[in-house]
Scaffold this motif. Structure first.
Motif, PDB file in Angstrom:
ATOM      1  N   ARG B 438      14.759  99.896  64.003  1.00  0.00           N
ATOM      2  CA  ARG B 438      15.545 100.862  64.758  1.00  0.00           C
ATOM      3  C   ARG B 438      16.998 100.946  64.296  1.00  0.00           C
ATOM      4  O   ARG B 438      17.615 101.992  64.311  1.00  0.00           O
ATOM      5  N   LEU B 441      17.988 103.645  61.906  1.00  0.00           N
ATOM      6  CA  LEU B 441      17.960 105.063  62.285  1.00  0.00           C
ATOM      7  C   LEU B 441      19.340 105.533  62.753  1.00  0.00           C
ATOM      8  O   LEU B 441      19.545 105.895  63.899  1.00  0.00           O
ATOM      9  N   LYS B 442      20.265 105.502  61.809  1.00  0.00           N
ATOM     10  CA  LYS B 442      21.651 105.798  62.165  1.00  0.00           C
ATOM     11  C   LYS B 442      21.909 107.282  62.350  1.00  0.00           C
ATOM     12  O   LYS B 442      22.932 107.674  62.881  1.00  0.00           O
ATOM     13  N   ARG B 443      21.014 108.107  61.848  1.00  0.00           N
ATOM     14  CA  ARG B 443      21.261 109.544  61.872  1.00  0.00           C
ATOM     15  C   ARG B 443      20.800 110.204  63.155  1.00  0.00           C
ATOM     16  O   ARG B 443      21.026 111.375  63.373  1.00  0.00           O
ATOM     17  N   ILE B 444      20.072 109.447  63.962  1.00  0.00           N
ATOM     18  CA  ILE B 444      19.541 110.051  65.188  1.00  0.00           C
ATOM     19  C   ILE B 444      20.258 109.454  66.390  1.00  0.00           C
ATOM     20  O   ILE B 444      20.498 108.252  66.450  1.00  0.00           O
ATOM     21  N   LYS B 445      20.575 110.298  67.326  1.00  0.00           N
ATOM     22  CA  LYS B 445      21.239 109.820  68.535  1.00  0.00           C
ATOM     23  C   LYS B 445      20.302 108.925  69.330  1.00  0.00           C
ATOM     24  O   LYS B 445      19.085 109.157  69.376  1.00  0.00           O
ATOM     25  N   LEU B 446      20.903 107.947  70.005  1.00  0.00           N
ATOM     26  CA  LEU B 446      20.105 106.974  70.757  1.00  0.00           C
ATOM     27  C   LEU B 446      19.194 107.638  71.787  1.00  0.00           C
ATOM     28  O   LEU B 446      18.027 107.265  71.938  1.00  0.00           O
ATOM     29  N   ILE B 449      16.088 108.805  70.257  1.00  0.00           N
ATOM     30  CA  ILE B 449      15.172 107.703  69.910  1.00  0.00           C
ATOM     31  C   ILE B 449      14.425 107.259  71.163  1.00  0.00           C
ATOM     32  O   ILE B 449      13.204 107.108  71.158  1.00  0.00           O
TER      33      ILE B 449
END
Ligand SMILES: Nc1ncnc2c1ncn2[C@@H]1O[C@H](COP(=O)(O)OP(=O)(O)O)[C@@H](O)[C@H]1O
Ligand SMILES: [Mg+2]
Lengths: 592, 459
Positions: B438, B441-446, B449
């Motif tokens: 996890r 996955l820096k490109r997706i907002k928490l 996720i």
């Protein structure tokens, strides 16, 4: 008065028309060609023949049709009504043309660049009896929510104010009368200026204040100053236009002149639709309220594309003279150069490199020369600046292209866009090792004073880490990652963090799109702080894998999504890093 | 006022020079009578005393003594009316399907005029093509110009036909039409498209312009322009959503080069004329939407990159004008993956405004960005592994490598008749992303996720 020149079309080849019986016509005079009255400009004279670049499609024009001189050089109209407007390359108001002629551009249509019916509120700044000379501010007009238009004494005029008005006027009404001794000169709120000539100023001065763009890679690593010059070369899709748009949105200029020169129609539409909605972070007003657009898209006539760059910079200089910091973006100067090449080819001039005319470099240089910070003519004393940022689109992204090379000799900032970064969607794809800014030191001094003392040191350290990364990557390709020392493995991780958590910036994310200097500073500081603590931990015998696995790193990677008004949360990460390492060291100690 | 001349003084490649003409208009249409047949041409340069004419059907058989040249006093036009739908024309707009020419409502100059940038409406309506590599990663929107960069032997006809077959804007049943323009392609390839339209029963919503490999090459200069004239009419006069397929633009550019060479112009890169960028722009920019008008023109030009080289002038200049590109990869094709779309080299510049909440799904942008980053990384690791052997690769890197493999197999690969919804596409994306830690996955907002990451069932 010189009499009107009337000649006849002798030859038509694309945008070039040769006319005969043109005795008396001036170089760079604007002429009307043929029964449609197409706009053109004289670019060569041979005997009675004038070579004319025509700003409109020449389909249907035939030999024998009339060509009429206007007596005027290609000029722009300067006055209230410029801001928020969108013009084609020869300053025809596109919005007005749309209303007059429909969705498609029709030829030979004439419309004044500045609205003749709009009333502007003129507030005088001089009194009857005052002695004034060129550049003096006679009065002010609130043009938009953010731009106060200064009505200046036009160049070349000096004398005594014998009348001055106050109130609401159209630009055709006289607002002041100046007795020059020879005549009583009536001053209106607008003036004309030939675009190919730089506007006069008292003197150039050294620029040292940064133009803050809110883009981390730019402000922290490769900054530009107000009055500076920058080039953004890169292959298609590498992010030139997005960078130009980002600067038009977020840079702290007073006025922005954006020239869409031979590029896509939708990119101009994008600005037109978006800018009225976006808020200028400094003034709170809509961004459009400080923006002038020049749109001569790729499918619009190529001769007008050649002119568009000059039209834009003349407008920029005019606002500079009022004492404003103006940022001018030209996307793309390569299309401008290609327009020159096309016209030159039709003139059958001796081609230089890649078919470009021999004067390519001097034209490019004369364009960038018009940038700079200046002391304006007239009183009150004031300084203003024009910063120029040009996109360059070399074939195949090849930087040996003559336009790139001529540009790099002129500009002081080079943002080199990298295709591989763009493929991996690392944006902005400004390559950190190949780009440079000759303003780094000046801006560093400024930042030490205005942001933080260790600004320069942090930048320096980050650059060093990125440089070492590239060397280590070579090594990894030879021996593999596991063969690296823990120290080097850590360095690679920090470099990755710099790239992914700091340099990368999403122009389309509501928060990330604009990053104030303070936030930039603290983000970088945290990344480096983690690195320093990690080095200490390594020294103390902690396993590099445990360091890399620290959950605080996820927080570092999400700093960019924290809104600037919650800077405290970013600052707090500094201490959280300390805490995380303290716990880690304790655990490490227990295990030993 | 018809002016007829028999004064050809020079023939050079596709060009003839006619002497004694003093009033030929630039761009004027010309009829050339050779041995009882009529050919068309167009004035490229006009001067007192002569005119240079490009002959669309070529200059073979033309002689200096008894060839008649008639100047027609107008440019090349195409007669439009609703009846052009379902018809087949040649490369300059003459019917070749055996029926008489449709009665025109009006004659339009094929050159067209630039759309005033202020009149444009920004394209932002998502077109679902059912192809994951496009919908998920390089989204097409209505009014976009999105070319396919292909190579000889790659399945661009299949892909273009699949797009034409499946493309739809969700929640609308509006009028659509297809304009198909062939330039220098084989009969077989053109027929592949026509059969596909026929099978789908949409031939009567299609306008076809055919200039095949054995048709006159210079005619190709006119073909895309005639096609776009028809498209603009259907879109902006009749309010239809028009998909224009132009294939193959490389052949078009070669015709342009031929004329330039015959005019002895200073050649640009690889012999193509220096004005090719501008010339192509006058074709590609004829796509878009217009404020206050219902229809739209969406362009899918196809070009084959000589030697698969994307820096070749044809793809290069095209990419500088169009709003992205769908890039086909020979490597993926060799490995049997259809559609062989290299997503990293592909781009849709209009994607951002066509996706997201209310259009596709709120997680779309994050998922796409993350998939890009992860796939790029995975491919990089895969190359490294070839050099170093898999064993010297870190554990995380191994995961990325596996991700890249599965991404190609599960996300990119799909059937020629498989039509995925955007939700299906994004869900495949999430399934693949769940392979990675996890923290990667820096490109997706928490929040995204939390909401969309599949929960591992067995945990
Ligand atoms: N800073 C950025 N953030 C996010 N996406 C970007 C950024 N810069 C570029 N892009 C992406 O790259 C695409 C191409 O960028 P663009 O500026 O149009 O390239 P160029 O002008 O060099 O051809 C954009 O449509 C966008 O998808
Ligand atoms: Mg661009």
């Amino acid at each position: 008065m010189a009499q009107v020149v009337r000649g006849k079309v002798a030859r038509v080849a694309g945008p070039l028309v040769v006319a005969k019986e043109m005795q008396g016509v001036k170089m760079f005079e604007v002429v009307r060609v043929g029964s449609l009255g197409l706009f053109g400009e004289v670019i060569r004279i041979e005997g009675d023949r004038a070579y004319i670049q025509v700003y409109e499609e020449t389909g249907g024009v035939r030999p024998g049709e009339e060509v009429v001189g206007t007596g005027e050089l290609l000029s722009v109209e300067l006055g209230p009504g410029l801001v928020k407007n969108i013009y084609d390359g020869i300053q025809r108001p596109l919005e007005v043309l749309w209303k007059m002629g429909g969705s498609f551009l029709v030829r030979g249509v004439e419309a004044p660049s500045l609205d003749r019916n709009a009333k502007w509120h003129f507030e005088p700044k001089v009194k009857i009896g005052d002695e004034v000379s060129e550049g003096d501010i006679l009065g002010e007009v609130p043009e938009t929510s953010t731009v106060i238009h200064k009505i200046m004494v036009p160049p070349g005029i000096r004398g005594k104010v014998v009348d001055i008005k106050s109130g609401d006027f159209t630009i055709e009404e006289v607002v002041a009368v100046i007795d020059t001794g020879k005549e009583k000169k009536e001053i209106k709120m607008y003036q004309k200026w030939p675009v190919r000539m730089g506007r006069p100023y008292r003197k150039k001065i050294a620029a040292s204040e940064p133009m803050i763009t809110g883009q981390r890679t730019i402000d922290t690593f490769f900054p530009i100053v107000k009055g500076g010059t920058a080039a953004v070369p890169g292959p298609f899709g590498s992010g030139k236009t997005v960078i130009q748009h980002q600067l038009a949105r977020w840079s702290d200029a007073d006025v922005v002149v954006y020239i869409g020169c031979g590029e896509r129609g939708n990119e101009m539409t994008d600005v037109l639709i978006e800018f009225p909605e976006l808020k200028d972070p400094r003034t709170g007003g809509p961004l459009m309220d400080r923006t002038v657009l020049i749109a001569n898209t790729s499918n619009m006539p190529v001769a007008a594309r050649e002119a568009s760059v000059f039209t834009g910079i003349a407008i920029a200089e005019y606002f500079r003279d009022m004492g404003y910091n103006v940022a001018l973006m030209a996307d793309s100067t390569s299309r401008w150069a290609e327009a020159m090449r096309e016209i030159s080819g039709r003139l059958e001039e001796m081609p230089g490199e890649e078919g470009y005319p021999a004067y390519l470099a001097s034209r490019i240089s004369s364009f960038y020369e018009r940038a700079g910070m200046i002391e304006a003519l007239g009183s009150p004393e004031r300084t203003g600046s024009v910063s120029v940022i040009g996109a360059v689109s070399p074939p195949g992204g090849d930087l040996s292209d003559p336009v790139v090379q001529a540009t790099l000799r002129e500009v002081r900032v080079f943002w080199s866009l990298d295709q591989q970064l763009a493929f991996a969607r690392h944006f902005p794809a400004i390559h950190w090792l190949r780009s440079y800014s000759l303003y780094v030191d000046r801006v560093g001094e400024w930042a030490k004073e205005h942001v933080a003392l260790d600004w320069v040191d942090n930048r320096h350290e980050a650059m060093r880490i990125l440089q070492q990364e590239s060397e280590l990557q070579e090594l990894v390709r030879l021996v593999g990652y596991d063969a690296l020392s823990p120290h080097d493995q850590l360095l690679l991780e920090t470099a990755r963090s710099l790239r992914e958590d700091f340099l990368q910036q999403d122009a389309f994310d509501d928060i990330d799109t604009y990053c104030p200097l303070e936030k930039q500073y603290h983000m970088l500081r945290n990344v480096l702080h983690f690195h320093h603590k990690a080095l200490e931990a390594l020294e103390a015998g902690v396993d590099v894998k445990d360091i890399i696995a620290l959950p605080i790193r996820e927080k570092i990677s999400r700093m960019r999504f924290i809104p600037p008004d919650r800077l405290d949360e970013i600052k707090a990460i500094h201490d959280e890093i300390d805490a995380a390492f303290e716990t880690l060291m304790k655990k490490g100690g227990e295990q030993v | 006022m018809i002016r007829e001349y028999t004064t050809i003084s020079e023939i050079s490649g596709p060009l003839v020079v006619v002497q004694g003409v003093s009033d030929a208009a630039y761009g004027e249409l010309v009829e050339i009578e050779v041995g009882g047949h009529t050919r068309y041409g167009q004035v490229l340069e006009t001067s007192e005393g002569y005119a240079v004419v490009q002959v669309f059907e070529g200059t073979h058989g033309i002689n200096l003594t008894d060839t008649k040249v008639r100047f027609l006093g107008k440019g090349l036009t195409f007669g439009v009316s609703p009846e052009i739908l379902g018809r087949v024309f040649d490369g300059i707009g003459r019917p070749i399907d055996g029926s008489p020419a449709p009665v025109p409502e009006k004659e339009l100059d094929i050159t067209g005029s630039p759309i005033n940038p202020t009149a444009r409406d920004y394209p932002n309506e998502f077109i679902q093509t059912g192809v994951s590599a496009i919908d998920g990663m390089n989204t097409l929107v209505r009014g976009q110009k999105l070319p396919i960069f292909s190579g000889s032997g790659l399945p661009h006809p299949e892909l273009a036909a699949q797009i034409a077959r499946q493309a739809r804007v969700r929640g609308t049943g509006e009028d659509f039409a297809v304009v198909f323009a062939a330039m220098g392609i084989t009969f077989e390839e053109a027929n592949f498209f026509l059969e596909d339209f026929r099978k789908r029963g949409t031939l009567d919503r299609t306008v076809v312009f055919l200039n095949l490999a054995n048709d006159p090459a210079i005619e190709r200069i006119a073909t895309p322009r005639v096609a776009l004239t028809a498209a603009e009419y259907l879109a902006f006069d009749l309010g239809m959503h028009v998909l224009v397929i132009l294939t193959d633009m490389t052949n078009y550019c070669e015709a342009l080069r031929e004329i330039s060479a015959a005019r002895k112009e200073v050649p640009g890169r690889r012999g193509y004329p220096g004005y090719m960028y501008t010339d192509l722009a006058t074709i590609y920019e004829r796509a878009g939407r217009i404020k206050g008008k219902k229809g739209s023109v969406t362009q899918i030009p196809i070009l084959t990159m000589p030697e698969d080289d994307r820096t070749h002038p044809v793809p290069d200049l095209t990419g500088y004008i169009t709003e992205g590109q769908i890039f086909l990869s020979r490597d993926l094709h060799r490995r049997g993956i259809y559609p062989p779309i290299d997503v990293l080299q592909s781009l849709s510049r209009l994607m951002q405004k066509g996706i997201g909440k209310g259009k596709t799904r709120e997680d779309h942008s994050g998922v796409a960005n993350q998939l890009y980053a992860a796939y790029a990384k995975g491919k990089e690791v895969r190359e490294l592994a070839v050099v170093l052997g898999e064993s010297s690769i870190s554990e995380l890197d191994r995961k990325y490598m596996e991700f890249a493999d599965r991404f190609e197999e599960e996300f990119i690969r799909q059937g020629q008749f498989e039509n995925r919804t955007i939700e299906e596409t994004l869900d495949i994306g999430w399934r693949l992303l769940s392979m990675l830690p996890r923290s990667e996955l820096k490109r997706i907002k928490l929040e995204m996720i939390e909401k969309y990451m599949p929960k591992k069932a067995e945990e």
